[in-house]
Design a protein around this motif. Structure first.
Motif, PDB file in Angstrom:
ATOM      1  N   LYS A   1      29.161  22.835 -28.237  1.00 27.33           N
ATOM      2  CA  LYS A   1      29.535  21.812 -29.212  1.00 27.33           C
ATOM      3  C   LYS A   1      30.058  22.443 -30.496  1.00 27.33           C
ATOM      4  CE  LYS A   1      25.434  19.840 -28.704  1.00 27.33           C
ATOM      5  NZ  LYS A   1      24.921  20.228 -27.385  1.00 27.33           N
ATOM      6  N   ILE A   2      31.183  21.923 -30.967  1.00 25.89           N
ATOM      7  CA  ILE A   2      31.820  22.422 -32.186  1.00 25.89           C
ATOM      8  C   ILE A   2      32.049  21.256 -33.132  1.00 25.89           C
ATOM      9  CG2 ILE A   2      33.910  23.455 -33.153  1.00 25.89           C
ATOM     10  CD1 ILE A   2      34.223  24.999 -30.557  1.00 25.89           C
ATOM     11  N   TYR A   3      31.674  21.447 -34.389  1.00 27.03           N
ATOM     12  CA  TYR A   3      31.973  20.464 -35.426  1.00 27.03           C
ATOM     13  C   TYR A   3      33.165  20.975 -36.212  1.00 27.03           C
ATOM     14  CZ  TYR A   3      31.113  16.935 -39.027  1.00 27.03           C
ATOM     15  OH  TYR A   3      31.224  15.862 -39.882  1.00 27.03           O
ATOM     16  N   LEU A   4      34.229  20.200 -36.252  1.00 27.94           N
ATOM     17  CA  LEU A   4      35.456  20.600 -36.936  1.00 27.94           C
ATOM     18  C   LEU A   4      35.569  19.822 -38.236  1.00 27.94           C
ATOM     19  CD1 LEU A   4      38.171  22.058 -37.029  1.00 27.94           C
ATOM     20  CD2 LEU A   4      39.133  20.243 -35.631  1.00 27.94           C
ATOM     21  N   THR A   5      35.406  20.509 -39.352  1.00 28.07           N
ATOM     22  CA  THR A   5      35.421  19.833 -40.641  1.00 28.07           C
ATOM     23  C   THR A   5      36.473  20.450 -41.548  1.00 28.07           C
ATOM     24  OG1 THR A   5      34.154  19.309 -42.629  1.00 28.07           O
ATOM     25  CG2 THR A   5      33.597  21.347 -41.497  1.00 28.07           C
ATOM     26  N   THR A   6      37.016  19.653 -42.445  1.00 30.11           N
ATOM     27  CA  THR A   6      37.949  20.180 -43.433  1.00 30.11           C
ATOM     28  C   THR A   6      37.500  19.840 -44.850  1.00 30.11           C
ATOM     29  OG1 THR A   6      39.284  18.185 -43.229  1.00 30.11           O
ATOM     30  CG2 THR A   6      39.935  20.066 -41.901  1.00 30.11           C
ATOM     31  N   GLY A   7      36.278  19.356 -45.016  1.00 30.77           N
ATOM     32  CA  GLY A   7      35.831  18.950 -46.341  1.00 30.77           C
ATOM     33  C   GLY A   7      34.690  19.792 -46.864  1.00 30.77           C
ATOM     34  N   ALA A   8      34.829  20.286 -48.095  1.00 31.17           N
ATOM     35  CA  ALA A   8      33.788  21.132 -48.683  1.00 31.17           C
ATOM     36  C   ALA A   8      32.532  20.330 -48.994  1.00 31.17           C
ATOM     37  CB  ALA A   8      34.311  21.780 -49.957  1.00 31.17           C
ATOM     38  N   LYS A   9      32.665  19.025 -49.213  1.00 28.53           N
ATOM     39  CA  LYS A   9      31.523  18.202 -49.589  1.00 28.53           C
ATOM     40  C   LYS A   9      30.833  17.571 -48.387  1.00 28.53           C
ATOM     41  CE  LYS A   9      33.448  17.029 -54.129  1.00 28.53           C
ATOM     42  NZ  LYS A   9      33.859  15.930 -55.035  1.00 28.53           N
ATOM     43  N   GLU A  10      31.352  17.822 -47.223  1.00 28.16           N
ATOM     44  CA  GLU A  10      30.802  17.157 -46.042  1.00 28.16           C
ATOM     45  C   GLU A  10      29.457  17.748 -45.638  1.00 28.16           C
ATOM     46  OE1 GLU A  10      32.255  15.407 -41.805  1.00 28.16           O
ATOM     47  OE2 GLU A  10      33.613  16.562 -43.051  1.00 28.16           O
ATOM     48  N   GLU A  11      28.513  16.872 -45.308  1.00 28.90           N
ATOM     49  CA  GLU A  11      27.199  17.298 -44.857  1.00 28.90           C
ATOM     50  C   GLU A  11      27.172  17.325 -43.335  1.00 28.90           C
ATOM     51  OE1 GLU A  11      24.720  18.404 -46.736  1.00 28.90           O
ATOM     52  OE2 GLU A  11      26.008  18.139 -48.495  1.00 28.90           O
ATOM     53  N   VAL A  12      26.733  18.433 -42.771  1.00 30.02           N
ATOM     54  CA  VAL A  12      26.720  18.626 -41.328  1.00 30.02           C
ATOM     55  C   VAL A  12      25.324  19.047 -40.885  1.00 30.02           C
ATOM     56  CG1 VAL A  12      27.740  19.853 -39.371  1.00 30.02           C
ATOM     57  CG2 VAL A  12      29.122  19.402 -41.420  1.00 30.02           C
ATOM     58  N   GLU A  13      24.789  18.404 -39.859  1.00 32.42           N
ATOM     59  CA  GLU A  13      23.537  18.846 -39.256  1.00 32.42           C
ATOM     60  C   GLU A  13      23.885  19.962 -38.283  1.00 32.42           C
ATOM     61  OE1 GLU A  13      20.198  19.840 -38.742  1.00 32.42           O
ATOM     62  OE2 GLU A  13      20.212  17.986 -39.940  1.00 32.42           O
TER      63      GLU A  13
END
Length: 454
Positions: free
Chosen positions: A214-226
């Protein structure tokens, strides 16, 4: 008092007391509530998702002899009429690596929530839920072909909501669960979940139940990821490397997913704007959805400093109305507002950037102190336009060499002045970017192919 009432209502929602009502409402009803920004609607949906999925199992096929597959999960791709979304460009870039190596690639769209992009005036399909699902599928496949010459039969597109909102929430979720069970995912498969503002809360809750990589692909510095729910958090923002133990940078491996837009003609309106500029003009160009929301006092100070030194300098700001932008700048700018040109939407930013360069303007890409618009910086660099941006932007060290990102207002101004006064500095930027692009491409391709092995 309002805060107390809101906390009480939130507690009622989170206890699940509204689940019976929530499950029997149709998706199109939720869409209307989301557009009207009715409070707690997202909490109602999230609570119901959790209550259902806590009791559900997603099949996992332990057949280790099966060939790996790749799945890209997202809520929606904001799709333009002639161009395509940056979200699809990022996903397509990764997908292209796998397709070239004979791996089956699937795109899965939830298309059930519209919190972020439905009200953007530039998007053709404002009511995304009511667009025929075959039209959505065709648009994605058309864009994949235009960007990477990916043949239509080389990728599968799955639209989870084919009912145009005319389906109860309980039935929709049941259909989604049945769909994932039908995939018979294995531990060799790779699932990439696209984060950001337009992510699907439903798919996010499903992700931990999947047995694949599983990969979480994010582009936001403020995004919260578990991050414990994922093997990797792929980020375009270097600040997140210290925030998540499994965060890594390699995302883009091609760096030019907009080359196909080169043959796109600019509009008459855009042509008139370019023709109205004097040939000796210096152009600051910048783009961001709802641009006015990103302007802060530090950025205004920089504009005043630079614009007063160069009378032949014009701002072209893309992504908002002049009325909104001037309402923020009112009584704060020290130069003539006639030197600010605002364009609400452009079908192809890349084509516009190239056209500015073709007219031999000295063009620089600038941006307020925000974390978004990393892909726009990449577009500008590919169009051979140097960028001047604050550190913390999504492109920092990921799409653009870190040496071109600054920390202070003084450094920002100095770098702009160097680009304006010394043509060799622009040539140095172009050469640095090309070298950086080639190095990152090798790193990215190696990483994605390594995922298939481990």
């Amino acid at each position: 008092m309002k805060q107390i009432i809101k906390r009480i209502l939130l507690a009622i929602v989170q206890k699940g007391y509204l689940n019976f009502i929530a499950r029997n409402l149709k998706l199109k009803f939720y869409k209307e509530l989301e557009i009207k920004k009715v409070p707690l609607i997202r909490d109602v949906l999230y609570t119901y998702y959790e209550s259902i999925l806590n009791r559900k199992h997603i099949n996992c096929d332990e057949d280790l002899e099966s060939q790996p597959r790749v799945f890209f999960l997202t809520n929606i791709f904001p799709l333009w009429e002639k161009s395509t979304s940056n979200f699809l460009k990022i996903n397509a870039d990764i997908a292209n690596v796998y397709i070239k190596n004979g791996i089956e690639v699937n795109f899965i769209l939830a298309n059930h929530s519209h919190l972020s992009y439905l009200t953007n005036r530039g998007i053709k399909w404002k009511d995304f839920m009511n667009v025929d699902y075959e039209q959505i599928e065709n648009k994605i496949k058309e864009d994949l072909y235009n960007m990477y010459k990916i043949e239509r039969d080389k990728v599968k597109v799955h639209i989870l909501n084919k009912n145009n909102g005319n389906i109860k929430l309980k039935d929709y979720i049941e259909n989604v669960i049945n769909f994932f069970n039908s995939l018979n995912l294995t531990k060799k498969d790779i699932v990439v979940f696209s984060g950001g503002k337009c992510k699907s809360d439903l798919l996010q809750i499903i992700m931990p139940k999947l047995c694949s990589k599983k990969i979480y692909l994010t582009t936001g510095a403020k995004e919260e990821v578990e991050c414990s729910n994922y093997d990797y958090v792929l980020t375009s923002n270097s600040n997140l490397l210290n925030k998540y133990k499994n965060a890594i940078l390699p995302i883009n491996v091609n760096f030019s997913p907009f080359k196909w837009e080169e043959d796109e003609n600019i509009s008459n309106k855009e042509k008139i704007i370019i023709e109205s500029l004097e040939k000796e003009s210096i152009i600051f160009v910048s783009s961001k959805q709802r641009y006015a929301d990103s302007i802060d006092n530090k950025y205004i100070d920089i504009l005043n400093n630079i614009m007063l030194k160069h009378n032949n300098l014009y701002l072209i700001l893309i992504g908002d109305s002049k009325e909104r932008i001037l309402s923020i700048l009112e009584n704060k700018i020290e130069f003539n507002s006639n030197r600010i040109i605002c364009i609400e939407f452009i079908n192809s930013l890349y084509t516009f950037f190239k056209e500015l360069n073709n007219n031999n303007f000295k063009t620089l890409y600038i941006l307020p102190r925000i974390t978004g618009s990393g892909v726009s910086n990449l577009m500008a660099a590919c169009a051979k336009i140097p960028t001047t941006i604050f550190k913390g932007n999504d492109a920092d060290g990921n799409w653009i060499p870190s040496k071109y990102f600054v920390e202070t207002k003084e450094e920002y101004i100095n770098q702009i002045e160097e680009f304006i006064k010394d043509e060799k500095k622009i040539e140095e930027f172009i050469n640095d970017f090309e070298k950086f692009r080639r190095e990152k491409q090798k790193i990215g391709e190696k990483f994605y192919l390594e995922l298939l092995k481990g």
